[in-house]
Design an enzyme around this catalytic site. Structure first.
Site, PDB file in Angstrom:
ATOM      1  N   ASN A  10       0.735  -0.860  -0.206  1.00  7.35           N
ATOM      2  CA  ASN A  10       0.016   0.129  -0.075  1.00  7.35           C
ATOM      3  C   ASN A  10       0.822   0.834  -0.097  1.00  7.35           C
ATOM      4  O   ASN A  10       1.520   1.248   1.638  1.00  7.35           O
ATOM      5  CB  ASN A  10      -1.214  -0.262   1.452  1.00  7.35           C
ATOM      6  CG  ASN A  10      -1.992   0.946   1.876  1.00  7.35           C
ATOM      7  OD1 ASN A  10      -1.718   2.283   1.221  1.00  7.35           O
ATOM      8  ND2 ASN A  10      -2.402   1.548   1.533  1.00  7.35           N
ATOM      9  N   GLU A  37      -4.003   1.576  -2.648  1.00  7.46           N
ATOM     10  CA  GLU A  37      -4.447   3.304  -2.572  1.00  7.46           C
ATOM     11  C   GLU A  37      -2.840   4.205  -3.367  1.00  7.46           C
ATOM     12  O   GLU A  37      -2.445   4.847  -2.696  1.00  7.46           O
ATOM     13  CB  GLU A  37      -3.551   3.652  -0.907  1.00  7.46           C
ATOM     14  CG  GLU A  37      -5.109   3.907  -0.217  1.00  7.46           C
ATOM     15  CD  GLU A  37      -4.626   5.183   1.287  1.00  7.46           C
ATOM     16  OE1 GLU A  37      -3.667   3.560   1.515  1.00  7.46           O
ATOM     17  OE2 GLU A  37      -4.942   5.789   1.794  1.00  7.46           O
ATOM     18  N   ASN A 151      -6.849  -4.632   5.670  1.00  4.91           N
ATOM     19  CA  ASN A 151      -7.889  -3.523   6.838  1.00  4.91           C
ATOM     20  C   ASN A 151      -8.578  -4.218   8.042  1.00  4.91           C
ATOM     21  O   ASN A 151      -9.131  -3.888   8.722  1.00  4.91           O
ATOM     22  CB  ASN A 151      -8.446  -2.497   6.272  1.00  4.91           C
ATOM     23  CG  ASN A 151      -8.018  -1.375   5.972  1.00  4.91           C
ATOM     24  OD1 ASN A 151      -7.052  -0.845   6.785  1.00  4.91           O
ATOM     25  ND2 ASN A 151      -7.835  -1.087   4.961  1.00  4.91           N
ATOM     26  N   ASP A 220      -1.285  -5.933   5.932  1.00  3.43           N
ATOM     27  CA  ASP A 220      -0.861  -6.373   4.541  1.00  3.43           C
ATOM     28  C   ASP A 220      -1.123  -8.079   4.329  1.00  3.43           C
ATOM     29  O   ASP A 220       0.308  -8.326   5.162  1.00  3.43           O
ATOM     30  CB  ASP A 220      -0.060  -5.625   4.184  1.00  3.43           C
ATOM     31  CG  ASP A 220      -0.411  -4.255   4.395  1.00  3.43           C
ATOM     32  OD1 ASP A 220      -0.713  -3.490   3.225  1.00  3.43           O
ATOM     33  OD2 ASP A 220       0.274  -3.673   5.160  1.00  3.43           O
ATOM     34  N   ASP A 249       3.252   4.906   5.186  1.00  2.00           N
ATOM     35  CA  ASP A 249       2.958   4.190   6.208  1.00  2.00           C
ATOM     36  C   ASP A 249       3.078   2.291   6.317  1.00  2.00           C
ATOM     37  O   ASP A 249       2.311   2.140   6.803  1.00  2.00           O
ATOM     38  CB  ASP A 249       1.515   4.939   6.969  1.00  2.00           C
ATOM     39  CG  ASP A 249       0.369   4.623   6.212  1.00  2.00           C
ATOM     40  OD1 ASP A 249       0.282   4.678   4.757  1.00  2.00           O
ATOM     41  OD2 ASP A 249      -0.727   4.861   6.857  1.00  2.00           O
ATOM     42  N   HIS A 250       2.326   2.047   5.177  1.00  5.65           N
ATOM     43  CA  HIS A 250       2.605   0.656   4.501  1.00  5.65           C
ATOM     44  C   HIS A 250       4.313  -0.016   3.966  1.00  5.65           C
ATOM     45  O   HIS A 250       4.395   0.764   3.128  1.00  5.65           O
ATOM     46  CB  HIS A 250       1.756   0.325   4.136  1.00  5.65           C
ATOM     47  CG  HIS A 250       0.559  -0.116   4.500  1.00  5.65           C
ATOM     48  ND1 HIS A 250      -0.723  -0.671   4.861  1.00  5.65           N
ATOM     49  CD2 HIS A 250      -0.966   1.380   4.802  1.00  5.65           C
ATOM     50  CE1 HIS A 250      -1.990  -0.254   5.785  1.00  5.65           C
ATOM     51  NE2 HIS A 250      -2.201   1.051   4.870  1.00  5.65           N
TER      52      HIS A 250
END
Length: 258
Positions: A10, A37, A151, A220, A249-250
């Site tokens: 992501n 994303e 998520n 993930d 942030d991933h």
DNA sequence: ATGGCTGATCGAATCAGA
């Protein structure tokens, strides 16, 4: 398809992350990369830059939010954008393609925002719709990989502080159950099999120094049908990609099989 | 006081993420 390296990431805006993405592809040379994303339309997608690094792209974008893609060094065949079940895809969160005989999905499951909210209901319905799609169009005996940002923290072992997150949209029993129904169709959580002890995360909040404190969650995942699972040789999170200037942030999750 | 960041859309402040 032999000796495959597949990753999911992501990127939290592909336009903001393009430099890092190109460098990461050059370093790691995965055969397949599932992205989530994108935060861009199909027209804004950097097809040429990625072709320059050696990757074809199948893209399902939308303005501002969401957006998923699959990058591959080999040909992407029979690309399917969205669910293709007759209902409209109001959010671009699912794409699949066949690569060297393997059906690969890139999925971006809705966050759900707040338990009990309209968005939470949408998240549960989205996961149910995914399970329906698998039952209707695919065979669990076939080689299929479902990778993405789900998520959902499947287990408390996937959360740095399970008590703090127990009531969140990432952990409540309803979402864990909804994802479990997808998995039960015929998938194995490949990463979990390599790290049964847990404590390995793929997402850390930008705030509160969460990454240096390793206050993360494993959101993930890479799911594979049984035929594949036996061939897997490694599964890891590339934590280094969460470091440095302007990270997502991933972090990427990488799986390899022979 | 339950925040703290980041990105997109904009051209300031709001939405969304997880």
């Amino acid at each position: 398809m032999n000796a495959v390296k597949l990753a999911t990431w992501n990127v939290n805006s592909i336009r903001s992350r393009l430099g890092r993405l190109e460098a990461w592809l050059r370093r790691h040379r995965p055969d397949v990369l599932c992205l989530q994303e994108l935060k861009c339309t199909d027209e804004q997608f950097p097809y040429e830059a990625l072709a320059g690094v050696g990757y074809q792209s199948a893209v399902f974008g939308q303005k501002a939010y969401n957006g998923v893609a699959i990058l591959a060094r080999q040909e992407l065949r029979d690309v399917r954008r969205g669910f293709g079940d007759g209902s409209p895809d109001t959010e671009a969160r699912l794409i699949s393609a066949e690569i060297e005989g393997v059906r690969v999905f890139s999925a971006y499951v809705p966050n759900g925002q707040v338990v009990g909210s309209e968005k939470f209901t949408y998240k549960l319905a989205w996961l149910a719709r995914l399970a329906d799609l698998l039952r209707r169009d695919f065979d669990p005996a076939a080689p299929i990989v479902l990778a993405g940002d789900f998520n959902v923290a499947v287990s408390d072992r996937d959360v740095y502080d399970p008590n703090a997150w127990a009531e969140s949209v990432l952990c409540v029993p309803e979402v864990r159950g909804a994802l479990e129904l997808v998995r039960q169709w015929g998938f194995v959580d490949v990463f979990a099999r390599f790290h049964p002890e847990g404590g390995v995360y793929s997402w850390w909040d930008y705030r509160r120094l969460a990454f240096p404190r390793n206050q993360g969650l494993r959101l993930d995942h890479v799911y594979a049908t049984a035929a594949f699972t036996e061939r897997c040789t490694s599964a890891y999170v590339d934590r280094d990609e969460r470091k440095g200037e302007k990270p997502s942030d991933h972090a990427p999750v990488v799986v390899e099989w022979t």
